[in-house]
Scaffold this motif. Structure first.
Motif, PDB file in Angstrom:
ATOM      1  N   VAL A  96      20.727  -7.260 -15.099  1.00  0.00           N
ATOM      2  CA  VAL A  96      21.190  -8.305 -16.197  1.00  0.00           C
ATOM      3  C   VAL A  96      20.367  -8.555 -17.204  1.00  0.00           C
ATOM      4  CG1 VAL A  96      22.060 -10.646 -16.317  1.00  0.00           C
ATOM      5  CG2 VAL A  96      22.359  -9.547 -14.521  1.00  0.00           C
ATOM      6  N   ARG A  97      20.642  -8.284 -18.395  1.00  0.00           N
ATOM      7  CA  ARG A  97      19.915  -8.416 -19.518  1.00  0.00           C
ATOM      8  C   ARG A  97      20.646  -8.886 -20.795  1.00  0.00           C
ATOM      9  NH1 ARG A  97      16.463  -2.986 -20.956  1.00  0.00           N
ATOM     10  NH2 ARG A  97      15.157  -2.466 -19.065  1.00  0.00           N
ATOM     11  N   PRO A  98      20.318 -10.153 -20.889  1.00  0.00           N
ATOM     12  CA  PRO A  98      20.789 -10.813 -21.991  1.00  0.00           C
ATOM     13  C   PRO A  98      20.207 -10.545 -23.434  1.00  0.00           C
ATOM     14  CG  PRO A  98      19.661 -12.412 -20.395  1.00  0.00           C
ATOM     15  CD  PRO A  98      19.401 -11.056 -20.135  1.00  0.00           C
ATOM     16  N   GLY A 233      24.244   1.835 -18.824  1.00  0.00           N
ATOM     17  CA  GLY A 233      23.578   0.489 -19.001  1.00  0.00           C
ATOM     18  C   GLY A 233      22.122   0.538 -19.367  1.00  0.00           C
ATOM     19  N   ASP A 234      21.573   1.642 -18.925  1.00  0.00           N
ATOM     20  CA  ASP A 234      20.026   1.740 -19.149  1.00  0.00           C
ATOM     21  C   ASP A 234      19.921   2.088 -20.795  1.00  0.00           C
ATOM     22  OD1 ASP A 234      17.521   2.329 -19.113  1.00  0.00           O
ATOM     23  OD2 ASP A 234      17.608   4.217 -17.915  1.00  0.00           O
ATOM     24  N   ILE A 235      20.837   2.844 -21.265  1.00  0.00           N
ATOM     25  CA  ILE A 235      20.698   3.200 -22.653  1.00  0.00           C
ATOM     26  C   ILE A 235      21.014   2.078 -23.491  1.00  0.00           C
ATOM     27  CG2 ILE A 235      21.528   4.736 -24.484  1.00  0.00           C
ATOM     28  CD1 ILE A 235      21.775   6.799 -22.246  1.00  0.00           C
ATOM     29  N   SER A 237      21.289  -0.977 -22.904  1.00  0.00           N
ATOM     30  CA  SER A 237      20.537  -2.293 -22.842  1.00  0.00           C
ATOM     31  C   SER A 237      19.276  -2.015 -23.784  1.00  0.00           C
ATOM     32  CB  SER A 237      20.289  -2.600 -21.310  1.00  0.00           C
ATOM     33  OG  SER A 237      19.272  -1.767 -21.051  1.00  0.00           O
ATOM     34  N   ASP A 238      18.585  -1.107 -23.895  1.00  0.00           N
ATOM     35  CA  ASP A 238      17.662  -0.868 -24.672  1.00  0.00           C
ATOM     36  C   ASP A 238      18.051  -0.843 -25.954  1.00  0.00           C
ATOM     37  OD1 ASP A 238      16.008  -0.206 -22.359  1.00  0.00           O
ATOM     38  OD2 ASP A 238      14.694   1.328 -23.622  1.00  0.00           O
ATOM     39  N   GLU A 239      18.930  -0.271 -26.285  1.00  0.00           N
ATOM     40  CA  GLU A 239      19.755  -0.234 -27.900  1.00  0.00           C
ATOM     41  C   GLU A 239      20.047  -1.687 -28.150  1.00  0.00           C
ATOM     42  OE1 GLU A 239      23.655   1.663 -28.394  1.00  0.00           O
ATOM     43  OE2 GLU A 239      23.360   0.900 -30.552  1.00  0.00           O
TER      44      GLU A 239
HETATM   45 MG    MG Z   1      15.380   2.053 -19.223  1.00  0.00          MG
END
Ligand code: MG
Ligand code: NAI
Length: 340
Positions: A96-98, A233-235, A237-239
């Motif tokens: 989970v990344r807000p 989700g990895d990509i 969330s960094d964006e």
């Molecule tokens: Mg990552």
């Protein structure tokens, strides 16, 4: 609230500095934790000869709750990533990344979104092989993506329940079902079915991943909660973190049925370690997510409000945000706001 037992891994590099600052703020909030302090990463290699000692795993197994600083991954020793090992060990299926605009005057003023990423399946299951057919010149590589009905259902449910708990209005299912009809298709189908259970409460739409990547840049305010598979989700969330600028502000949580680990997204920042100038916000916001997870929503909110007030109104900012405040000075400013 009685003291709640939890594992604390201050971590490497700036980890102990930002963790100390975070504990001061939790104290000011009047939230009591009974911390079991354990080691991980480089600190554990030095003390116990392994980056992930059994004592650390046993502690998390017992407390089921961990606040963790960044861990340096020792290079060249053949160690597997401690973060990946923990994710597997405790089946932490939801990442989970807000992402929220805090500092005014940036490129985007009104971002407030949460990306919920499936953390155990998809292309990251480790079925990534090279075949040597007829010699190296004709070698072929293949990766396999695994998507299950159960795995999709539990992450979709997590996303909708999260939206409900946090007063969020909409969940966007992000996929590539037009091309990956089986894997992404299953994820979309299952997620849509879960969405039906929340009809009238939480709105739902779906978007193809490449369009989502563009929409995030053009009109990020349209997103509320995004739920998606591992790689996307990895990509994304960094964006998203990049849109609000500054690793020092990005917290993350890894949630499973039996344990949850809260941490900043950034690493151990060896270039500024020991200088007392690290931004402890990401670690403080990770602690706020931990409070939410424990149902202490009011305390989590107070922490976030105090942190924002210190940055926005009081203009106490660490160097990464263009200010001159030291870690300790920023912590004092947040503590003062908690008390006001
Ligand atoms: Mg990552
Ligand atoms: P990093 O995130 O540690 O640092 C990147 C840049 O951002 C540096 O210039 C650093 O000074 C700055 N920065 C990061 N956090 C900051 C903060 N709170 N306040 C102010 N500035 C901050 O990434 P890097 O240098 O690639 O990795 C260093 C170590 O951390 C590596 O050993 C890596 O494996 C590990 N790492 C660990 C993670 C974890 O435990 N979850 C995540 C990412 C990296």
């Amino acid at each position: 609230m009685t003291a709640r037992e939890a594992t604390l891994i201050p971590g490497d590099g700036i980890g102990p500095e930002i963790t100390a600052a975070t504990l001061q703020v939790l104290d000011a909030l009047g939230i009591k934790f009974d911390w079991d302090e354990e080691y991980g990463g480089m600190a554990a290699v030095e003390k116990a000869g392994t980056p992930l000692p059994n004592a650390t795993l046993d502690s998390i197994r017992r407390t089921r709750l961990c606040l963790k600083g960044p861990l340096t991954t020792p290079v060249g020793g053949g160690y597997r990533s401690v973060n990946v090992a923990m994710r597997q060990e405790f089946d932490l299926y939801a990442n989970v990344r807000p992402t929220k605009t805090i500092v005014p005057g940036g490129r985007y003023e009104h971002i407030d979104l949460v990306i919920i990423r499936e953390n155990t399946e998809g292309l990251y299951v480790g079925l990534d092989h090279t075949f040597k057919i007829g010699g190296d010149r004709r070698a072929m590589a293949q990766a396999m993506s695994i998507v299950t009905r159960d795995g999709s259902e539990r992450i979709a449910k997590y996303a909708f329940e999260y939206a409900k708990r946090h007063g969020r209005k909409k969940v966007t299912i992000v996929h590539k079902a037009n091309i990956l009809k089986a894997t992404s298709g299953l994820f979309l189908e299952v997620s849509k079915r879960v969405a039906e259970q929340y009809a009238g409460t939480i709105a739902c739409d779906d978007k193809i991943v490449d369009n989502t990547a563009m929409q995030l840049v053009i009109k990020p305010e349209q997103f509320d909660v995004i739920v998606t598979t591992n790689l996307f989700g990895d990509i994304l969330s960094d964006e998203a973190a990049g849109l609000v600028g500054g690793l020092g502000l990005a917290p993350g949580a890894n949630i499973g049925s039996h344990a949850a680990i809260f941490e900043p997204v950034h690493g151990s920042a060896p270039d500024i370690a020991g200088k007392g100038i690290a931004n402890p916000s990401a670690q403080m916001l990770a602690a706020a997510m931990m409070l939410d997870h424990l149902g202490e929503l009011e305390a989590g909110k107070r922490l976030r409000c105090a942190l924002e007030a210190a940055i926005v109104q009081d203009k106490i900012r660490t160097p990464d945000l263009g200010g001159r405040a030291a870690t300790a000075e920023f912590a004092r400013a947040v503590v003062k706001r908690v008390g006001s």
